[in-house]
Every structure is written in structure tokens, then in C-alpha cells.
Design an enzyme around this catalytic site. Structure first.
Site, mmCIF file in Angstrom:
data_model
loop_
_atom_site.group_PDB
_atom_site.id
_atom_site.type_symbol
_atom_site.label_atom_id
_atom_site.label_comp_id
_atom_site.label_asym_id
_atom_site.label_seq_id
_atom_site.Cartn_x
_atom_site.Cartn_y
_atom_site.Cartn_z
ATOM 1 N N HIS A 168 33.799 43.324 51.106
ATOM 2 C CA HIS A 168 32.887 42.302 50.570
ATOM 3 C C HIS A 168 31.538 42.451 51.274
ATOM 4 O O HIS A 168 31.001 41.499 51.829
ATOM 5 C CB HIS A 168 33.471 40.911 50.743
ATOM 6 C CG HIS A 168 34.591 40.612 49.803
ATOM 7 N ND1 HIS A 168 34.382 40.171 48.514
ATOM 8 C CD2 HIS A 168 35.926 40.731 49.962
ATOM 9 C CE1 HIS A 168 35.554 40.013 47.917
ATOM 10 N NE2 HIS A 168 36.508 40.351 48.771
ATOM 11 N N GLY A 192 45.116 49.221 37.072
ATOM 12 C CA GLY A 192 44.483 49.564 35.811
ATOM 13 C C GLY A 192 43.330 48.667 35.442
ATOM 14 O O GLY A 192 42.718 48.847 34.384
ATOM 15 N N HIS A 210 41.171 46.973 38.343
ATOM 16 C CA HIS A 210 40.181 47.087 39.413
ATOM 17 C C HIS A 210 39.549 48.461 39.497
ATOM 18 O O HIS A 210 38.381 48.590 39.897
ATOM 19 C CB HIS A 210 40.820 46.740 40.759
ATOM 20 C CG HIS A 210 41.004 45.278 40.997
ATOM 21 N ND1 HIS A 210 42.011 44.559 40.407
ATOM 22 C CD2 HIS A 210 40.297 44.395 41.757
ATOM 23 C CE1 HIS A 210 41.923 43.294 40.799
ATOM 24 N NE2 HIS A 210 40.892 43.174 41.603
ATOM 25 N N ASP A 249 46.414 42.838 46.441
ATOM 26 C CA ASP A 249 45.368 41.805 46.407
ATOM 27 C C ASP A 249 45.778 40.711 45.419
ATOM 28 O O ASP A 249 44.931 40.096 44.751
ATOM 29 C CB ASP A 249 44.007 42.406 46.021
ATOM 30 C CG ASP A 249 42.844 41.452 46.286
ATOM 31 O OD1 ASP A 249 43.010 40.525 47.096
ATOM 32 O OD2 ASP A 249 41.783 41.615 45.657
#
Length: 399
Positions: free
Chosen positions: A200, A254, A256, A279
Site C-alpha cells: 500500500h 483471476g 487481482h 487476502d
């Protein structure tokens, strides 16, 4: 999915599983034999014996290890409620994740500390392997599904407060190293034995290299929530991929990442430096609908999780059995490469290679049984107990 749901069942002492394809550190063994004694793998090989459990037509791999997961089964680790954390862990366990590190999301510092205290008890009970703090020490420009007004600079004092709240069970902290205090916090985490992860972030190539030199060793969901690669500005992605000290997290759902991007990462870093993660948020193992993610609301449609406000991707609904299946059938990884990224590499990163991460004598009997043709999950064993799928073998396939 062909998984059968049933109550945990311990195999008889000395039970051997025979006839399966075993994915071992040294390669794939066809028609193998694996003996389970109590909670551990007692041995590999030997002749078939009366009473052995026949797994012909199935593939056995070590239990999966998830470094980065926020919830599942309609529950969240960020709820601060032990019962929810247990439900999330159980959901992923039933999909082959025998070792889980719980991830938090951005919140008020004191609230995240309270969550850490609850999760620490579950680490001490053996349910979780540790705590990963994702936020609040991240970039406003790359905050994704984190509430912007709750973000903070990674002041080492605040970072240390979160780590201390975990009572020795903090394993990883994701932060943006370009923020004030970022590099100092990376050094402090490295000194404390806590993994510093770059994520991030709006960092550039040079600042990312500085973070690695300071002790950062993980890229949090590489490619996502960071600048892309530009030919004159390679950014954090190139720095993280090229350094052999860094383990890169990838989300293979499929959504991200395009499959070719995964292929690029594997071609650069190799399976020995990739950790496949979920995640996942609370919708994993559930259907479409509205779900909380920390203080934010997420709408799941067709299995894709996005923030209600703004529409940013908000984690995933992935489970690691699906990640394994995609890695082999879509990306063309070998079975050994898939096992490395789903078990061996994350186990090594957590310092748990002596007990998990591969099928070897003396390690925990954490096993995932897959259909050898489709790679659908069929059964899961954790520490010698069948979690799901026991009826498939104890009744239908006993030799």
C-alpha cells in the site's frame, strides 16, 4: 468442489495412506506410502500393509500456509471477537489452509490493539500462527480498502505499540516506507524479529531499495496497491522482484492479477520467492452479498469483493485450494512449484519449516488430498486429524 463436510476424525495410530501421488521436497512420487502416527508424519515409503488407507487416484500435498487473510465464513479477524476469528480460521482450514496468520485492517490504534489481544489468545491456543498488521501505516494514495481518515504515518512509537499489543505474536507489519518514520520503523521491526513488508505504498524504486536495505523482506500483494512499472520509473515492483532477500505475495484469483503477470513474477523471482496468499475477507466460503471489512462495507458480486463507497477491490473471496488449482491448471506450475508457493515458502518465512511446509518424517501431519485429474480438494488433515473428507477414505477406500 467435491469436499465432504464431516466431524474431525483421527486415524488409528500408525495408519498409512497408500497409493497416492505424493508431492515431496525431492520430487513427485507415484503410488507412494505415508504413515501418520499421532499428530506427525512418522515415515514415507514401505510396502502396502493390511489396513492401509487406499488413496489411489489422489494427490497428497502439504497443508497450505496463508500469510495474509482477513476473514472467511462470514467472519472477520478485525472484529475483535474470538468466535468470529475461530469461524474464519475454520472456513479456510476446510479449504486446506492448515496454518493461518490473521491479518487486521486499518482502524483506530487502540481498537487494533484490542483486536490483537483477542487474536493473541488464539495464537497461544494453536489456532493461529501469528498476527499481520496491514495498516494503518500506509499511503493515502494507495490505501485501497482502508479508511483514509484512519491512516497514520509509521511513527516507530505507534508501530511498537501495535507490536507490543500482540504479546510476542506479531509476525508481520505492512507499511509504506516513503512515509515519515517508515525506514526507522522497518529497522525497528527487523531488530524485533518482526517481518517488515512493503505494501500500500507510493514509494519509488530508490526508496524501496532503501527499505530492503533497512530490513524489509516481504512485498505485500505485489502489483496491487502500488505504482506500476514504467520504463523510466521502475517503481517498487522492480525493486522487490529483483532482490533475492524479498518474498513476494501474489493473489491468484483471476481478479487481482492477469495470469501473464503471475507468469512474469514467477519468471523473475522463481517459485522459491513467491508466497501465494488469499487476502480473503469475510465473504470467502460464502455467497454474494454485503460484508464488513473493518469499518468499511464491501459488496460481493459474482465472487468479486469491492467497496460500497468508491468501488475499489476489497480483498478477495479466494481460498488456497482454488489458488493451488489455478496455479497448476491456468499458470502451468509444476506440482512442486505450487507446493513451494503455497506451503514451503510461507512456512520458511514464518520460521516454521521444522514442523510444517513439506511432507517429511517428523513434521506435522498437515495434509491436503486433491483429485489427481481436476485438483479439486477432496480432504484435509491437520495434525493427524481429518478435518473434512474422512468418510471418503475410512469407509470407501479402506484397503
Amino acid at each position: 468442489m467435491t469436499t465432504a463436510r464431516n466431524r474431525s476424525a483421527a486415524p488409528p495410530r500408525g495408519t498409512a495412506l497408500v497409493g497416492a501421488r505424493l508431492v515431496l521436497p525431492g520430487g513427485v512420487v507415484e503410488n507412494g506410502r505415508l504413515t501418520v502416527e499421532g499428530t506427525t508424519i512418522a515415515g514415507l515409503g514401505g510396502d502396502r500393509q493390511p489396513g492401509d488407507v487406499d488413496l489411489t487416484g489422489f494427490t497428497v500435498v502439504p497443508g497450505f500456509v496463508d500469510l495474509h487473510v482477513h476473514g472467511g465464513g462470514g467472519a472477520s479477524y478485525a472484529s475483535g471477537v474470538a468466535e468470529e476469528a475461530l469461524r474464519a480460521a475454520r472456513t479456510h482450514l476446510e479449504h486446506g489452509t492448515t496454518t493461518t496468520m490473521a491479518s487486521t485492517v486499518t482502524g483506530e490504534i487502540d481498537e487494533v490493539c484490542r483486536q490483537a489481544a483477542v487474536l493473541s489468545e488464539l495464537v497461544e491456543d494453536g489456532v493461529l500462527a501469528g498476527i499481520h498488521f496491514e495498516g494503518p501505516f500506509i499511503s493515502h494514495n494507495r490505501c485501497g480498502a482502508h479508511r483514509p481518515d484512519l491512516l497514520r504515518d509509521p511513527d516507530p512509537t505507534l508501530v511498537r505499540k501495535l507490536v507490543d499489543a500482540a504479546r510476542g505474536h506479531a509476525r508481520m507489519v505492512t507499511l509504506a516506507p516513503e512515509l515519515p518514520g517508515g525506514l526507522e520503523s522497518v529497522r525497528m521491526l527487523a531488530d524485533l524479529g518482526v517481518i517488515a513488508a512493503v505494501g500500500h505504498t507510493d514509494s519509488d524504486y530508490v526508496k524501496t531499495l532503501e527499505a530492503i536495505e533497512a530490513g524489509a523482506t516481504v512485498a505485500t500483494h505485489l502489483f496491487n496497491a502500488m505504482p506500476g512499472i514504467q520504463h523510466r520509473a521502475p517503481g517498487p515492483i522492480v525493486a522487490l522482484l529483483e532482490d533475492e532477500r524479498v518474498t513476494v505475495e501474489l493473489i491468484n484469483d483471476g481478479v487481482h492479477l492477469h495470469p501473464s503477470v503471475l507468469d512474469l513474477a514467477y519468471g523473475t523471482a522463481g517459485a522459491e520467492r513467491v508466497a501465494l496468499i488469499t487476502d480473503a475477507m469475510g465473504a470467502a466460503g460464502m455467497g454474494d452479498g454485503l460484508y464488513p471489512l473493518g469499518p468499511l462495507q464491501v459488496r460481493v458480486e459474482n465472487g468479486v469483493a469491492r467497496l460500497v463507497e468508491g468501488g475499489s477491490i476489497a480483498g478477495s473471496t479466494l481460498t488456497l485450494d482454488v489458488s493451488f488449482q489455478r496455479s497448476v491448471t491456468v499458470n502451468g506450475l509444476t506440482l512442486n512449484q505450487a507446493v513451494q508457493s503455497l506451503s514451503t515458502v510461507p512456512a520458511r518465512l514464518l520460521g516454521l519449516s521444522d514442523s510444517i511446509g513439506s511432507l517429511e518424517a517428523g513434521k506435522n501431519a498437515d495434509l491436503v488430498v486433491l483429485d489427481s485429474d481436476t485438483y479439486d480438494l477432496v480432504a484435509v488433515m491437520r495434525r493427524g486429524e481429518w478435518i473434512v473428507g474422512a468418510d471418503r477414505f475410512t469407509k470407501a477406500h479402506a484397503a
